[in-house]
Design a protein around this motif. Structure first.
Motif, PDB file in Angstrom:
ATOM      1  N   ALA A  63       9.594   7.019  14.029  1.00 31.01           N
ATOM      2  CA  ALA A  63       9.401   5.970  15.033  1.00 31.01           C
ATOM      3  C   ALA A  63       8.310   4.986  14.594  1.00 31.01           C
ATOM      4  O   ALA A  63       8.438   3.770  14.797  1.00 31.01           O
ATOM      5  N   TYR A  64       7.259   5.513  13.981  1.00 31.01           N
ATOM      6  CA  TYR A  64       6.183   4.654  13.478  1.00 31.01           C
ATOM      7  C   TYR A  64       6.695   3.735  12.374  1.00 31.01           C
ATOM      8  O   TYR A  64       6.409   2.524  12.367  1.00 31.01           O
ATOM      9  N   LEU A  65       7.458   4.298  11.440  1.00 34.76           N
ATOM     10  CA  LEU A  65       7.997   3.488  10.344  1.00 34.76           C
ATOM     11  C   LEU A  65       8.928   2.405  10.883  1.00 34.76           C
ATOM     12  O   LEU A  65       8.938   1.273  10.388  1.00 34.76           O
ATOM     13  N   GLU A  66       9.714   2.754  11.888  1.00 34.68           N
ATOM     14  CA  GLU A  66      10.634   1.784  12.480  1.00 34.68           C
ATOM     15  C   GLU A  66       9.877   0.635  13.134  1.00 34.68           C
ATOM     16  O   GLU A  66      10.260  -0.538  13.014  1.00 34.68           O
ATOM     17  N   GLU A  67       8.791   0.971  13.820  1.00 34.82           N
ATOM     18  CA  GLU A  67       8.015  -0.042  14.532  1.00 34.82           C
ATOM     19  C   GLU A  67       7.223  -0.928  13.581  1.00 34.82           C
ATOM     20  O   GLU A  67       7.124  -2.142  13.773  1.00 34.82           O
ATOM     21  N   THR A  68       6.643  -0.328  12.547  1.00 34.96           N
ATOM     22  CA  THR A  68       5.759  -1.076  11.665  1.00 34.96           C
ATOM     23  C   THR A  68       6.495  -1.790  10.540  1.00 34.96           C
ATOM     24  O   THR A  68       5.934  -2.683   9.911  1.00 34.96           O
ATOM     25  N   HIS A  69       7.753  -1.415  10.309  1.00 28.96           N
ATOM     26  CA  HIS A  69       8.532  -2.055   9.242  1.00 28.96           C
ATOM     27  C   HIS A  69       9.910  -2.474   9.765  1.00 28.96           C
ATOM     28  O   HIS A  69      10.948  -2.013   9.262  1.00 28.96           O
ATOM     29  N   PRO A  70       9.928  -3.354  10.774  1.00 28.02           N
ATOM     30  CA  PRO A  70      11.217  -3.756  11.358  1.00 28.02           C
ATOM     31  C   PRO A  70      12.087  -4.570  10.414  1.00 28.02           C
ATOM     32  O   PRO A  70      13.290  -4.710  10.643  1.00 28.02           O
ATOM     33  N   ASP A  71      11.474  -5.097   9.347  1.00 27.63           N
ATOM     34  CA  ASP A  71      12.224  -5.896   8.376  1.00 27.63           C
ATOM     35  C   ASP A  71      12.980  -5.019   7.369  1.00 27.63           C
ATOM     36  O   ASP A  71      13.839  -5.511   6.631  1.00 27.63           O
ATOM     37  N   LYS A  72      12.664  -3.732   7.357  1.00 31.25           N
ATOM     38  CA  LYS A  72      13.319  -2.797   6.438  1.00 31.25           C
ATOM     39  C   LYS A  72      14.544  -2.182   7.130  1.00 31.25           C
ATOM     40  O   LYS A  72      14.692  -2.263   8.346  1.00 31.25           O
ATOM     41  N   MET A  81       0.842  -1.190   0.000  1.00 28.51           N
ATOM     42  CA  MET A  81       0.000   0.000   0.000  1.00 28.51           C
ATOM     43  C   MET A  81       0.886   1.252   0.000  1.00 28.51           C
ATOM     44  O   MET A  81       1.848   1.339   0.760  1.00 28.51           O
ATOM     45  N   THR A  82       0.558   2.201  -0.835  1.00 30.82           N
ATOM     46  CA  THR A  82       1.328   3.428  -0.948  1.00 30.82           C
ATOM     47  C   THR A  82       0.986   4.372   0.201  1.00 30.82           C
ATOM     48  O   THR A  82      -0.186   4.622   0.494  1.00 30.82           O
ATOM     49  N   ILE A  83       1.993   4.893   0.847  1.00 31.36           N
ATOM     50  CA  ILE A  83       1.815   5.851   1.930  1.00 31.36           C
ATOM     51  C   ILE A  83       1.613   7.248   1.344  1.00 31.36           C
ATOM     52  O   ILE A  83       2.325   7.655   0.418  1.00 31.36           O
ATOM     53  N   ILE A  84       0.631   7.965   1.858  1.00 31.95           N
ATOM     54  CA  ILE A  84       0.387   9.341   1.449  1.00 31.95           C
ATOM     55  C   ILE A  84       1.226  10.258   2.337  1.00 31.95           C
ATOM     56  O   ILE A  84       1.171  10.173   3.564  1.00 31.95           O
ATOM     57  N   PHE A  85       2.002  11.109   1.703  1.00 30.20           N
ATOM     58  CA  PHE A  85       2.932  11.991   2.419  1.00 30.20           C
ATOM     59  C   PHE A  85       2.611  13.443   2.066  1.00 30.20           C
ATOM     60  O   PHE A  85       2.756  13.867   0.925  1.00 30.20           O
ATOM     61  N   GLY A 108      12.581   2.159   1.994  1.00 33.41           N
ATOM     62  CA  GLY A 108      12.200   1.551   0.722  1.00 33.41           C
ATOM     63  C   GLY A 108      10.707   1.404   0.554  1.00 33.41           C
ATOM     64  O   GLY A 108      10.229   0.481  -0.126  1.00 33.41           O
ATOM     65  N   LEU A 109       9.946   2.334   1.133  1.00 28.96           N
ATOM     66  CA  LEU A 109       8.488   2.256   1.102  1.00 28.96           C
ATOM     67  C   LEU A 109       7.928   3.149   0.000  1.00 28.96           C
ATOM     68  O   LEU A 109       8.354   4.299  -0.143  1.00 28.96           O
ATOM     69  N   PRO A 110       6.980   2.660  -0.772  1.00 31.80           N
ATOM     70  CA  PRO A 110       6.371   3.516  -1.800  1.00 31.80           C
ATOM     71  C   PRO A 110       5.542   4.614  -1.153  1.00 31.80           C
ATOM     72  O   PRO A 110       4.809   4.369  -0.184  1.00 31.80           O
ATOM     73  N   PHE A 111       5.668   5.833  -1.655  1.00 34.87           N
ATOM     74  CA  PHE A 111       4.884   6.936  -1.093  1.00 34.87           C
ATOM     75  C   PHE A 111       4.503   7.919  -2.179  1.00 34.87           C
ATOM     76  O   PHE A 111       5.204   8.085  -3.178  1.00 34.87           O
ATOM     77  N   GLU A 112       3.368   8.550  -1.950  1.00 35.27           N
ATOM     78  CA  GLU A 112       2.836   9.567  -2.867  1.00 35.27           C
ATOM     79  C   GLU A 112       2.944  10.919  -2.193  1.00 35.27           C
ATOM     80  O   GLU A 112       2.392  11.127  -1.108  1.00 35.27           O
ATOM     81  N   ALA A 168      10.675  12.511   4.046  1.00 36.84           N
ATOM     82  CA  ALA A 168      10.927  11.999   2.695  1.00 36.84           C
ATOM     83  C   ALA A 168      12.112  11.041   2.697  1.00 36.84           C
ATOM     84  O   ALA A 168      12.056   9.948   2.112  1.00 36.84           O
ATOM     85  N   MET A 169      13.177  11.436   3.374  1.00 35.73           N
ATOM     86  CA  MET A 169      14.371  10.587   3.427  1.00 35.73           C
ATOM     87  C   MET A 169      14.113   9.327   4.235  1.00 35.73           C
ATOM     88  O   MET A 169      14.641   8.243   3.910  1.00 35.73           O
ATOM     89  N   SER A 170      13.299   9.426   5.265  1.00 36.53           N
ATOM     90  CA  SER A 170      12.973   8.253   6.076  1.00 36.53           C
ATOM     91  C   SER A 170      12.176   7.226   5.275  1.00 36.53           C
ATOM     92  O   SER A 170      12.441   6.021   5.354  1.00 36.53           O
ATOM     93  N   LEU A 171      11.200   7.696   4.531  1.00 37.77           N
ATOM     94  CA  LEU A 171      10.395   6.795   3.705  1.00 37.77           C
ATOM     95  C   LEU A 171      11.270   6.116   2.655  1.00 37.77           C
ATOM     96  O   LEU A 171      11.143   4.905   2.412  1.00 37.77           O
ATOM     97  N   ALA A 172      12.156   6.883   2.033  1.00 38.15           N
ATOM     98  CA  ALA A 172      13.045   6.313   1.030  1.00 38.15           C
ATOM     99  C   ALA A 172      14.036   5.337   1.666  1.00 38.15           C
ATOM    100  O   ALA A 172      14.356   4.288   1.089  1.00 38.15           O
ATOM    101  N   HIS A 173      14.527   5.667   2.843  1.00 37.40           N
ATOM    102  CA  HIS A 173      15.454   4.793   3.579  1.00 37.40           C
ATOM    103  C   HIS A 173      14.819   3.430   3.816  1.00 37.40           C
ATOM    104  O   HIS A 173      15.484   2.386   3.685  1.00 37.40           O
TER     105      HIS A 173
END
Length: 230
Positions: free
Chosen positions: A74-83, A1-5, A32-36, A25-30
């Motif tokens: 912090a949310y991205l880190e928690e929800t995407h620990p595999d990234k 699912m694409t994240i809206i930013f 590797g998550l698709p975002f709009e 922006a850099m966190s989302l790219a770090h």
């Protein structure tokens, strides 16, 4: 699912200039998550996601809406620990809070004095009126009075950046062997001036300048994709 930013822009949408939005922006790219990217001007921020926040960045991830760049990281880190990790562990997250505090209280003050009038001039007329009124009330002086401190801020900048320069002489990134969210916090401040004032704050030969150039090239040149002000 694409994240809206949701990110802040001025009159030129090719230069989204907010330092806090660049962290996201850099966190989302770090990760590797698709975002709009959805761009918003100052006066339209209260309409973002039903008025969830007075400021951007804001992201929507499915049913979850999160504001504030650190909370988003912090949310991205928690929800995407595999990234790839943004903090390198709990201690790294705590230390990133210090980097954020130093950046917000010291570095952003210098960047503000250098670029405040450029930021104002980069906005559409309605946003210029909002920016002037809100910033002058916050600082207790006119934008022009703040801008009088530009030369002094530029002169003091090498000393302001000394902790960062000393660190980068010893390691390639603030995060150590690879970039982490701490790098994106400081990068956002320098990118802010690059996109509004178009000033080269440090020489490429300087450890800080070399680091900043490498930050611009991260994630397929995400930072460099926004053209510097002229």
């Amino acid at each position: 699912m694409t994240i809206i930013f949701h990110e802040l822009v001025g009159a030129d949408s090719s230069r989204p200039f907010s330092p806090h939005c660049w962290k996201t922006a850099m966190s989302l790219a770090h990760k590797g998550l698709p975002f709009e990217r959805r761009q918003v001007c100052f006066t339209k921020v209260p309409e973002v996601e039903g008025g969830v926040s007075r400021t951007v960045p804001v992201i929507r991830d499915g049913s979850q809406v999160i504001a504030d760049s650190f909370m988003i990281a912090a949310y991205l880190e928690e929800t995407h620990p595999d990234k790839p990790s943004l903090f390198g562990g709990e201690g790294g997250q705590a230390m990133a809070r210090f980097i954020e505090s130093w950046t917000n209280t010291v570095l952003h003050g210098a960047m503000r004095d250098i670029a405040l009038m450029d930021i104002h001039n980069a906005l559409a007329p309605a946003d210029q009126a909002y920016f002037r009124t809100s910033r002058e009330a916050r600082m207790g002086m006119t934008l022009e009075q703040v801008a009088e401190g530009r030369a002094k801020a530029l002169e003091a900048l090498p000393a302001t950046l000394l902790p960062l320069r000393t660190t980068l002489k010893r390691q390639p990134w603030i995060g150590g062997s690879s970039p982490l969210f701490a790098d994106y916090i400081v990068f956002g401040a320098l990118q802010w001036v690059r996109l509004t004032a178009g000033i080269s704050l440090v020489e490429t030969a300087d450890p800080v300048g070399d680091w900043f150039e490498r930050c611009l090239d991260l994630h397929d040149g995400l930072g460099r994709s926004a053209p510097a002000a002229v």
